[in-house]
Design a protein around this motif. Structure first.
Motif, PDB file in Angstrom:
ATOM      1  N   LEU A 111       6.175   4.400  -0.036  1.00  0.00           N
ATOM      2  CA  LEU A 111       5.609   3.900  -1.668  1.00  0.00           C
ATOM      3  C   LEU A 111       5.771   4.934  -2.610  1.00  0.00           C
ATOM      4  N   GLY A 146       0.680  -5.282  -7.744  1.00  0.00           N
ATOM      5  CA  GLY A 146       0.662  -4.232  -6.644  1.00  0.00           C
ATOM      6  C   GLY A 146      -0.539  -4.397  -5.716  1.00  0.00           C
ATOM      7  N   THR A 184      -1.048  -7.759  -3.795  1.00  0.00           N
ATOM      8  CA  THR A 184      -0.118  -7.883  -2.606  1.00  0.00           C
ATOM      9  C   THR A 184      -0.458  -7.049  -1.506  1.00  0.00           C
ATOM     10  N   ALA A 185      -0.929  -5.796  -1.695  1.00  0.00           N
ATOM     11  CA  ALA A 185      -1.029  -4.866  -0.948  1.00  0.00           C
ATOM     12  C   ALA A 185      -2.487  -5.096   0.002  1.00  0.00           C
ATOM     13  N   LYS A 245       0.930  -4.445   4.256  1.00  0.00           N
ATOM     14  CA  LYS A 245       1.849  -3.968   4.191  1.00  0.00           C
ATOM     15  C   LYS A 245       3.067  -4.881   3.839  1.00  0.00           C
ATOM     16  N   ALA A 299       3.074  -6.439   0.362  1.00  0.00           N
ATOM     17  CA  ALA A 299       3.494  -5.433  -0.475  1.00  0.00           C
ATOM     18  C   ALA A 299       4.968  -5.368  -0.504  1.00  0.00           C
ATOM     19  N   TYR A 310       3.496  -0.082  -7.994  1.00  0.00           N
ATOM     20  CA  TYR A 310       3.367   0.881  -7.050  1.00  0.00           C
ATOM     21  C   TYR A 310       2.214   1.817  -7.083  1.00  0.00           C
ATOM     22  N   GLN A 356       0.101  -0.629  -5.404  1.00  0.00           N
ATOM     23  CA  GLN A 356      -0.055  -0.792  -3.971  1.00  0.00           C
ATOM     24  C   GLN A 356      -0.541   0.521  -3.386  1.00  0.00           C
TER      25      GLN A 356
END
Length: 190
Positions: free
Chosen positions: A60, A100, A103-104, A108, A111, A44, A47
């Motif tokens: 988040l 995190g 992927t972000a 979105k 994530a 997190y 992200q």
């Protein structure tokens, strides 16, 4: 000796050579759960480093705050039960943040797909632990059950936030699930 339980006809075997003692099993549970919650916080944080000024930030942050409470509880259990944490903490520190943030950076939805995949694995993981722990660990079972419910909430939030719309959804979630299962296996042992 085989003991047949009156509830069913399945044979029940006693502890076998190579099986963990109850203490070793408990240590693995606390160690791996602490590592997982530590990793979740780092995911997190990664992200939020990318999406922290977007419409997704509040969601988040909510999930990260719950993971921080989970991590803190398992840190308390490590100390109270005199269990050493995983030696892989520095790896999970970097890998969690990278997962995190990575992927972000894909958006979105990616994530959220990461969150969905991790939480599906954790749901199964916690469910298996609840089945393993006996009545003498009622307080730990209650903690794990509560945390499992919150992890399922995170999975459901991720789904409602468009996880399945992520580019390469199947490939991404399969890779994240595989990595999560590997991290669980390693953290419980190392």
């Amino acid at each position: 000796m085989i003991d047949t339980s009156p509830q069913d006809d399945k044979p029940r075997f006693g502890r076998q050579p190579g099986d963990l003692s109850p203490r070793e099993q408990l240590e693995r549970i606390i160690r791996v759960d602490h590592a997982g919650e530590f990793g979740a916080v780092r995911i997190y944080e990664g992200q939020l480093a990318v999406l922290g000024k977007t419409e997704s930030a509040e969601t988040l942050r909510h999930m990260k705050e719950q993971e921080e409470l989970h991590r803190k509880k398992f840190e308390e259990l490590l100390a109270a039960r005199r269990v050493r944490p995983t030696l892989l903490g520095p790896v999970w520190h970097l890998a969690g943040f990278a997962l995190g943030a990575g992927t972000a950076l894909l958006g979105k939805e990616a994530a959220m797909a990461c969150t969905e995949a991790v939480e599906e694995v954790i749901d199964e993981h916690y469910r298996a632990q609840l089945e393993t722990l006996g009545p003498e660990e009622a307080a730990l079972k209650e903690t794990i059950s509560q945390f499992r419910d919150e992890e399922i909430e995170h999975r459901d939030i991720a789904r409602s936030e468009g996880a399945s719309d992520a580019p390469g959804y199947e490939l991404l979630t399969t890779a994240v699930k595989t990595g999560s299962k590997l991290a669980i296996w390693l953290s419980s042992r190392i």
